[in-house]
Design a protein around this motif. Sequence first.
Motif, PDB file in Angstrom:
ATOM      1  N   PRO A 178       3.568   3.093  40.686  1.00 25.84           N
ATOM      2  CA  PRO A 178       5.010   2.894  40.920  1.00 25.84           C
ATOM      3  C   PRO A 178       5.853   3.453  39.777  1.00 25.84           C
ATOM      4  O   PRO A 178       5.488   3.344  38.599  1.00 25.84           O
ATOM      5  N   TYR A 179       6.949   4.073  40.129  1.00 28.17           N
ATOM      6  CA  TYR A 179       7.936   4.602  39.185  1.00 28.17           C
ATOM      7  C   TYR A 179       7.290   5.516  38.133  1.00 28.17           C
ATOM      8  O   TYR A 179       7.472   5.348  36.933  1.00 28.17           O
ATOM      9  N   THR A 180       6.521   6.449  38.606  1.00 23.47           N
ATOM     10  CA  THR A 180       5.896   7.432  37.712  1.00 23.47           C
ATOM     11  C   THR A 180       6.193   8.843  38.214  1.00 23.47           C
ATOM     12  O   THR A 180       6.554   9.052  39.373  1.00 23.47           O
ATOM     13  N   GLN A 181       6.012   9.802  37.306  1.00 30.09           N
ATOM     14  CA  GLN A 181       6.212  11.214  37.621  1.00 30.09           C
ATOM     15  C   GLN A 181       5.072  12.029  37.028  1.00 30.09           C
ATOM     16  O   GLN A 181       4.642  11.773  35.907  1.00 30.09           O
ATOM     17  N   VAL A 182       4.598  12.986  37.784  1.00 37.50           N
ATOM     18  CA  VAL A 182       3.510  13.857  37.342  1.00 37.50           C
ATOM     19  C   VAL A 182       3.989  15.302  37.393  1.00 37.50           C
ATOM     20  O   VAL A 182       4.578  15.742  38.392  1.00 37.50           O
ATOM     21  N   THR A 183       3.743  16.031  36.311  1.00 30.26           N
ATOM     22  CA  THR A 183       4.087  17.462  36.249  1.00 30.26           C
ATOM     23  C   THR A 183       2.823  18.269  35.972  1.00 30.26           C
ATOM     24  O   THR A 183       2.089  17.956  35.016  1.00 30.26           O
ATOM     25  N   ARG A 184       2.579  19.258  36.787  1.00 30.99           N
ATOM     26  CA  ARG A 184       1.421  20.136  36.585  1.00 30.99           C
ATOM     27  C   ARG A 184       1.880  21.580  36.511  1.00 30.99           C
ATOM     28  O   ARG A 184       2.774  22.012  37.233  1.00 30.99           O
ATOM     29  N   ARG A 185       1.208  22.323  35.627  1.00 28.65           N
ATOM     30  CA  ARG A 185       1.504  23.743  35.450  1.00 28.65           C
ATOM     31  C   ARG A 185       0.268  24.559  35.818  1.00 28.65           C
ATOM     32  O   ARG A 185      -0.814  24.311  35.294  1.00 28.65           O
ATOM     33  N   HIS A 186       0.459  25.497  36.729  1.00 24.70           N
ATOM     34  CA  HIS A 186      -0.643  26.338  37.193  1.00 24.70           C
ATOM     35  C   HIS A 186      -0.431  27.771  36.698  1.00 24.70           C
ATOM     36  O   HIS A 186       0.515  28.446  37.119  1.00 24.70           O
ATOM     37  N   ARG A 187      -1.292  28.237  35.804  1.00 24.54           N
ATOM     38  CA  ARG A 187      -1.193  29.596  35.279  1.00 24.54           C
ATOM     39  C   ARG A 187      -1.742  30.589  36.305  1.00 24.54           C
ATOM     40  O   ARG A 187      -2.712  30.309  37.009  1.00 24.54           O
ATOM     41  N   MET A 188      -1.091  31.746  36.346  1.00 25.75           N
ATOM     42  CA  MET A 188      -1.510  32.770  37.309  1.00 25.75           C
ATOM     43  C   MET A 188      -1.194  34.151  36.756  1.00 25.75           C
ATOM     44  O   MET A 188      -0.373  34.314  35.850  1.00 25.75           O
ATOM     45  N   VAL A 189      -1.860  35.140  37.325  1.00 27.28           N
ATOM     46  CA  VAL A 189      -1.608  36.544  37.013  1.00 27.28           C
ATOM     47  C   VAL A 189      -0.925  37.184  38.214  1.00 27.28           C
ATOM     48  O   VAL A 189      -1.377  37.022  39.354  1.00 27.28           O
ATOM     49  N   CYS A 190       0.181  37.881  37.965  1.00 27.33           N
ATOM     50  CA  CYS A 190       0.921  38.561  39.033  1.00 27.33           C
ATOM     51  C   CYS A 190       0.312  39.946  39.217  1.00 27.33           C
ATOM     52  O   CYS A 190       0.597  40.865  38.463  1.00 27.33           O
ATOM     53  N   ARG A 191      -0.537  40.042  40.219  1.00 31.04           N
ATOM     54  CA  ARG A 191      -1.373  41.233  40.361  1.00 31.04           C
ATOM     55  C   ARG A 191      -0.617  42.443  40.897  1.00 31.04           C
ATOM     56  O   ARG A 191      -0.976  43.581  40.608  1.00 31.04           O
ATOM     57  N   LYS A 192       0.447  42.218  41.671  1.00 34.13           N
ATOM     58  CA  LYS A 192       1.114  43.346  42.323  1.00 34.13           C
ATOM     59  C   LYS A 192       2.608  43.098  42.432  1.00 34.13           C
ATOM     60  O   LYS A 192       3.052  41.959  42.567  1.00 34.13           O
ATOM     61  N   ARG A 193       3.378  44.176  42.373  1.00 33.52           N
ATOM     62  CA  ARG A 193       4.827  44.118  42.523  1.00 33.52           C
ATOM     63  C   ARG A 193       5.205  43.453  43.841  1.00 33.52           C
ATOM     64  O   ARG A 193       4.528  43.590  44.858  1.00 33.52           O
ATOM     65  N   GLY A 194       6.321  42.727  43.830  1.00 36.06           N
ATOM     66  CA  GLY A 194       6.775  42.129  45.073  1.00 36.06           C
ATOM     67  C   GLY A 194       7.757  40.992  44.835  1.00 36.06           C
ATOM     68  O   GLY A 194       8.065  40.617  43.704  1.00 36.06           O
ATOM     69  N   CYS A 195       8.240  40.451  45.946  1.00 35.41           N
ATOM     70  CA  CYS A 195       9.128  39.280  45.940  1.00 35.41           C
ATOM     71  C   CYS A 195       8.354  38.138  46.585  1.00 35.41           C
ATOM     72  O   CYS A 195       8.069  38.175  47.786  1.00 35.41           O
ATOM     73  N   TYR A 196       8.002  37.141  45.793  1.00 34.03           N
ATOM     74  CA  TYR A 196       7.155  36.056  46.265  1.00 34.03           C
ATOM     75  C   TYR A 196       7.990  34.782  46.395  1.00 34.03           C
ATOM     76  O   TYR A 196       8.523  34.267  45.410  1.00 34.03           O
ATOM     77  N   ARG A 197       8.080  34.300  47.618  1.00 31.16           N
ATOM     78  CA  ARG A 197       8.886  33.126  47.910  1.00 31.16           C
ATOM     79  C   ARG A 197       8.017  32.011  48.473  1.00 31.16           C
ATOM     80  O   ARG A 197       7.204  32.239  49.365  1.00 31.16           O
ATOM     81  N   LEU A 198       8.222  30.810  47.944  1.00 27.75           N
ATOM     82  CA  LEU A 198       7.547  29.621  48.440  1.00 27.75           C
ATOM     83  C   LEU A 198       8.597  28.780  49.166  1.00 27.75           C
ATOM     84  O   LEU A 198       9.428  28.139  48.527  1.00 27.75           O
ATOM     85  N   ASN A 199       8.559  28.805  50.484  1.00 29.96           N
ATOM     86  CA  ASN A 199       9.612  28.171  51.279  1.00 29.96           C
ATOM     87  C   ASN A 199       9.218  26.825  51.864  1.00 29.96           C
ATOM     88  O   ASN A 199      10.084  25.989  52.108  1.00 29.96           O
ATOM     89  N   THR A 200       7.935  26.632  52.121  1.00 32.42           N
ATOM     90  CA  THR A 200       7.504  25.389  52.753  1.00 32.42           C
ATOM     91  C   THR A 200       6.211  24.879  52.127  1.00 32.42           C
ATOM     92  O   THR A 200       5.447  25.634  51.523  1.00 32.42           O
ATOM     93  N   ALA A 201       5.979  23.597  52.293  1.00 30.91           N
ATOM     94  CA  ALA A 201       4.724  22.964  51.874  1.00 30.91           C
ATOM     95  C   ALA A 201       4.514  21.743  52.757  1.00 30.91           C
ATOM     96  O   ALA A 201       5.461  21.192  53.332  1.00 30.91           O
ATOM     97  N   ALA A 202       3.273  21.314  52.866  1.00 33.29           N
ATOM     98  CA  ALA A 202       2.930  20.124  53.649  1.00 33.29           C
ATOM     99  C   ALA A 202       2.456  19.034  52.698  1.00 33.29           C
ATOM    100  O   ALA A 202       1.566  19.257  51.881  1.00 33.29           O
ATOM    101  N   LEU A 203       3.067  17.864  52.793  1.00 34.28           N
ATOM    102  CA  LEU A 203       2.723  16.723  51.947  1.00 34.28           C
ATOM    103  C   LEU A 203       2.091  15.654  52.831  1.00 34.28           C
ATOM    104  O   LEU A 203       2.732  15.151  53.763  1.00 34.28           O
ATOM    105  N   THR A 204       0.833  15.316  52.554  1.00 30.33           N
ATOM    106  CA  THR A 204       0.124  14.300  53.322  1.00 30.33           C
ATOM    107  C   THR A 204      -0.203  13.123  52.411  1.00 30.33           C
ATOM    108  O   THR A 204      -0.735  13.312  51.318  1.00 30.33           O
TER     109      THR A 204
END
Length: 370
Positions: free
Chosen positions: A100-126
């Motif tokens: 209760p009343y907590t917050q979690v922050t996670r950082r995921h490191r990644m390599v951007c392999r190719k040029r482009g516009c990357y958009r994250l528009n949706t996610a599913a929370l179960t």
Amino acid sequence: MSIHWLLFITLIVLVLQVILFRFFGDKGLTYHRYFSMKACFEGEEAEMVERIANRNLLPVPWLRLESLIHANLVFYSQSNLDINNGAMFQNHKSLFSLMPYTQVTRRHRMVCRKRGCYRLNTAALTHGDLLGMYKNTLKLELDAELLVYPKLAPLEEIALPSHSWQGDFSVRRWIVDDPFMITGVREYRYGDPLNGVNWKATARMGKLQVHQRDYTADHRLMIYLNVEDHEKMWNQVNDEELYERGLSYAAAIAQQAIDQGMETGFGTNAYTVDAPKEAVRVHPGSGSEQMTFILETMAKVVVARSIPFDTLLEEEVASGFSNRDILIITSYIGEKMKTPIEQLRYQGNSVDILQLEKRMRPDEQAGESA
């Protein structure tokens, strides 16, 4: 207490906890996902940050977040992170447990392999109850975007044609100070006087056009990149690597020109993710903001044809600009391209060609040597 009463009480507790999680399990639950930076260059690292909070008295025993992320963003391995890779997309799963009343922050490191516009528009929370008797899935609307700029090619790798805009860029070429000098036309902007409307260009382009005026007739560099990899190509691009190399060349040349104080623009007969089927045009400008705008536009370019390249050149001829240095980056020079190129020269522009050479793949080289 008899076994029957114990079973009955247990059943009541199970039903109550299911009801509790059903109606209050996602109250006060918030999720935010974003990238650690707005943009980076191809091959560089970035971070995707997930922040989830439970502002509720009820704990969240388990919570799973799933989303599809482009495979060109390559994540490092990490605990509580499951990635199923596909040819184009990867299924990204993160597991959480929140008191209760907590917050979690996670950082995921990644390599951007190719040029482009990357958009994250949706996610599913179960999420669900303690024993897995109840679960509920919520669809989340996200607004995360990462622009990956083309990698700047080394200038020594580019076989540039010899011309006056190379070498000492800092030598500016002024003709005469004249606040009423007309250098071409551009689209109408809010606040432009109506007496500056070019009605012929407006009828030709289908959009309101005004005279382009400047205080000087200083030369400007305009770089055009042809997405077509051969003369008889339709909309499908067969050699995407060739176009990506052309973008790297164009970005490097634009960077060098702008660094030396030369106004520079960019155009291509491909289109961007924000303007499908419209050719790309960035009018010449100077300064770091102009370079950032060019790189952002290049990041959003889709490797597909919007219009034939000769049509793009014909539209540029129709706009009537002059006194520009034009560099055309293309893998071929077709017969239909030659006429508008000569017309651009006739209007007082210099035109140079940088021809892209196709590179053989290792398997093709092996087959030829055999």
